[in-house]
Design a protein around this motif. Structure first.
Motif: not given
Length: 316
Positions: A148-149, A197-199, A204-210
């Motif tokens: 997704g990213c 780890d947002p770096t 982070w975007d993938g985890l937030r989507r899930v």
């Protein structure tokens, strides 16, 4: 040229923090450098806000002139280095994000490519590694792309898929209640603190989507995964991890039900010339073999592969 590269990096990443990491310098140093450039020109080139840095109209004008100069300089450097490599002998400059297959890959390459100068450059940013390959600073890059990213792949690079969809497992304390089951439901982790780890590009975007799709909003702590491990083992957090991770006596690693988190494993390099085609093919073949080794020696991942009847990458 150093100043022009800094301006392009800030514009490309939209962040002083990310640009500083890409350039291999501290954020305060880059901020000071940008201030000096703007003072010398007598105007602001970027506006700073909560959402990051954006070029001003003058900044866009400067960037339109700077980018071709930076590209030409990168091309000059890469062509000069390539000529030097041909004169000095064969070399293979590898870039990679973190992977349990990496040690085995290097070992196999050194056994196969006697006399080849093999070097390794690690980076948390897959996009930074791809830019390094495009600039001629690396020959190949082994990276993961969070589902997704999509990564920003520069023009001219060849992409080879090692694993189309690698599930991401969850690491937790050995005595975590969810660790009693062989497969964990994400709802059972709704009250846990999640670490990410947002770096790492897309992480982070993938985890937030899930998490949003699962309808849960757990507390999230942004930190590197080395720090995460010390908190996970004492029950302070849970975190996504590669399925090839482990085993550890003080930590449980379990797959998530329905595998909502996943990445694609990719190898990138330039379009092969006659004198590099065999080298790139060997790099891919030995990477596939090393990944198979890493996957099959991890019991949890091996069992997952059997349950899902999922083939591993071909090693030859």
């Amino acid at each position: 040229m150093r100043h022009l590269r800094a301006l392009c990096a800030i514009a490309d990443t939209g962040s002083l923090h990310k640009a500083a990491r890409q350039l291999g310098m501290s954020q305060p140093s880059l901020t000071t450098q940008l201030r000096r450039i703007e003072n010398a020109l007598g105007a602001e080139l970027f506006t700073r806000g909560r959402t990051g840095c954006r070029p001003t109209p003058l900044g866009r004008s400067v960037l339109s002139r700077a980018r071709p100069l930076v590209a030409q300089m990168s091309l000059l450097v890469s062509e000069t280095r390539a000529a030097a490599a041909r004169a000095d002998g064969t070399r293979l400059r590898i870039g990679s994000t973190a992977s349990r297959a990496l040690a085995g890959w290097l070992r196999r390459l050194r056994q196969r490519l006697h006399g080849t100068d093999i070097t390794l450059h690690m980076d948390v940013s897959a996009n930074a590694l791809l830019r390094a390959v495009a600039a001629g600073q690396l020959d190949v890059a082994f990276v993961h792309e969070v589902e997704g990213c999509p990564l920003r792949v520069p023009d001219g690079l060849v992409q080879r898929v090692l694993v189309e969809r690698e599930p991401q497992f969850i690491s937790m304390a050995r005595d975590h209640p969810a660790a009693a089951a062989p497969v964990v439901d994400i709802q059972d982790l709704a009250r846990d603190r999640w670490m990410v780890d947002p770096t790492v590009d897309g992480e982070w975007d993938g985890l937030r989507r899930v998490l949003v799709a699962a309808g849960i909003d757990p507390p999230v702590l942004h930190a590197d995964y080395h720090t995460a491990a010390s908190l996970i083992v004492v029950g302070e957090a849970v975190a996504p991890c590669q399925p090839t991770s482990g085993p550890r006596d003080d930590m449980a690693i379990r797959p998530l039900r329905d595998d909502p988190l996943a990445v694609r494993l990719l190898l990138h390099h330039h379009r092969p010339a006659p004198d590099t085609a065999a080298l790139y093919e060997t790099a891919y073949t030995e990477l596939a073999a090393a990944y198979r080794e890493a996957a099959l020696r991890t019991a949890t991942y091996r069992q997952w592969l059997l349950r899902h009847d999922t083939p591993l990458p071909c090693a030859g």
